[in-house]
Design an enzyme around this catalytic site. Sequence first.
Site, PDB file in Angstrom:
ATOM      1  N   LEU A  86      -6.040   9.141  -2.059  1.00  7.87           N
ATOM      2  CA  LEU A  86      -4.769   8.497  -1.707  1.00  7.87           C
ATOM      3  C   LEU A  86      -4.389   8.895  -0.283  1.00  7.87           C
ATOM      4  CD1 LEU A  86      -2.925   6.588  -3.147  1.00  7.87           C
ATOM      5  CD2 LEU A  86      -1.643   8.500  -4.063  1.00  7.87           C
ATOM      6  N   HIS A  87      -5.109   8.325   0.672  1.00  7.08           N
ATOM      7  CA  HIS A  87      -4.847   8.658   2.073  1.00  7.08           C
ATOM      8  C   HIS A  87      -3.792   7.710   2.636  1.00  7.08           C
ATOM      9  CE1 HIS A  87      -7.469   5.414   3.931  1.00  7.08           C
ATOM     10  NE2 HIS A  87      -7.573   5.263   2.636  1.00  7.08           N
ATOM     11  N   LEU A  88      -3.591   7.787   3.951  1.00  7.61           N
ATOM     12  CA  LEU A  88      -2.481   7.072   4.577  1.00  7.61           C
ATOM     13  C   LEU A  88      -2.479   5.576   4.260  1.00  7.61           C
ATOM     14  CD1 LEU A  88      -0.293   8.302   6.379  1.00  7.61           C
ATOM     15  CD2 LEU A  88      -1.457   7.336   8.332  1.00  7.61           C
TER      16      LEU A  88
ATOM     17  N   GLU B 162     -11.228  -0.931  -0.365  1.00  6.66           N
ATOM     18  CA  GLU B 162     -11.858  -0.161   0.696  1.00  6.66           C
ATOM     19  C   GLU B 162     -13.378  -0.187   0.664  1.00  6.66           C
ATOM     20  OE1 GLU B 162     -10.131   3.712   0.746  1.00  6.66           O
ATOM     21  OE2 GLU B 162      -8.275   2.902   1.560  1.00  6.66           O
TER      22      GLU B 162
END
Lengths: 321, 89
Positions: free
Chosen positions: B14-16, B87
């Site tokens: 759960l990155h930016l 992604e």
Amino acid sequence: MKTVLLSSLYRDLKARLKLVLLNEEVDLDASISSPDIGRPGLLLSGFREGFPSGRLQVLGHVEFLYLEHLDGAARLAAFESLLGEQVPGVILTDDRRLPDELVESATSRRVPMMSTPLSATETVQCLYSYLLGELAPETSMNGTMVDVYGVGILITGRSGIGKSECALDLVDRGHRLVADDLIRVISMPPGILIARSAEPLQNLVEVRGVGVIDIGSIFGIRALRRQKRIEVNVHLTDWDRNLHQDRTGLEERQTEIMGVGVPCVSVPLVAGKNVSVLVEVVALNHILKSYGYNAAQVLDQKLVEQLRQSGRRGFEYKDME
Amino acid sequence: MVQQNVLVTNVKGLHLRAANELVKTASAFESDIRVGAGDMEVDGKSMMGLLGLAASMGTEVRIKASGPDEREAVRAIVALFEAKFDEEE
């Protein structure tokens, strides 16, 4: 429940307490779940009732005098009665040493023994405050934490009401940011709440429209504070004309966080209201109150006194200069 | 209240960018949305909160919603996780 491994305690306090491990072959894998420290004087002398297990044991002056006055076999028996009580570890103070057979007995029972040059009182104090911090209950909550004139202000309110913008304005006015959005709160008894930032978010604020910004890089170190006690909660709300609001400041409301009551000031927002100045005034008023001055109470007393006197004499008309 | 657990399956966690997608999706719903991982639970409409979860690949995340459109909200957010936030192919 949180626990602390003896190995981490040894690692963290080794330098401060100048700890020396006396039986290195024993693993430091015991876990400690209470900050209390045991003084085994009574147990050594043969009174076992009510002895709390699971505590680190600190041997001081009197315990040593007692062990010294016993002869060999009785000394070993007394010491082994302590080792049989599931103690996570034994700490000898004032750089004293115990006879080899006692240390060997501890080693064979896998009880770690350490020695420190500090006094028993200093050792207990250091261990207790360390364990209290490590074992303190912790939670996370939504809000923004700022240090305003040294007063820890927790700003809460629904998402999008402007907590981060308020913090930004306060930082611009010379105050210090502790945490934005996600706050880790640690409860240190009795009744003290410490707020910190969650690790990856330190120094960061998210401002709608701008994105994530680094307060440390923009404003420098003076704008940051690593942790701060929560002293007042400023709760931002939407303006509601039907809501009856205390206008006097006599009523002191409280929010409960982890079972601790924190004074709460509810601020309804309307266009044109300067929230940062309000927060500054809340902080200063908190300082005034802590010095014993409560403006609302003083005004109330003055009014009551005046009304009582004018009631006695009838209302006199006084010419105003 | 509707709750569903979901695994973080994209490599970056759960990155930016992923948190941003989540906030965008969550904000479209009226319901109150909470996202939890481990001992933490944060507002699903708050970017910093989500980043603070530090949920890496393999973490189980709890999605909770309460409000008029709770079912749709949970479904939409779970779908984001399952699609690995678009992604990876």
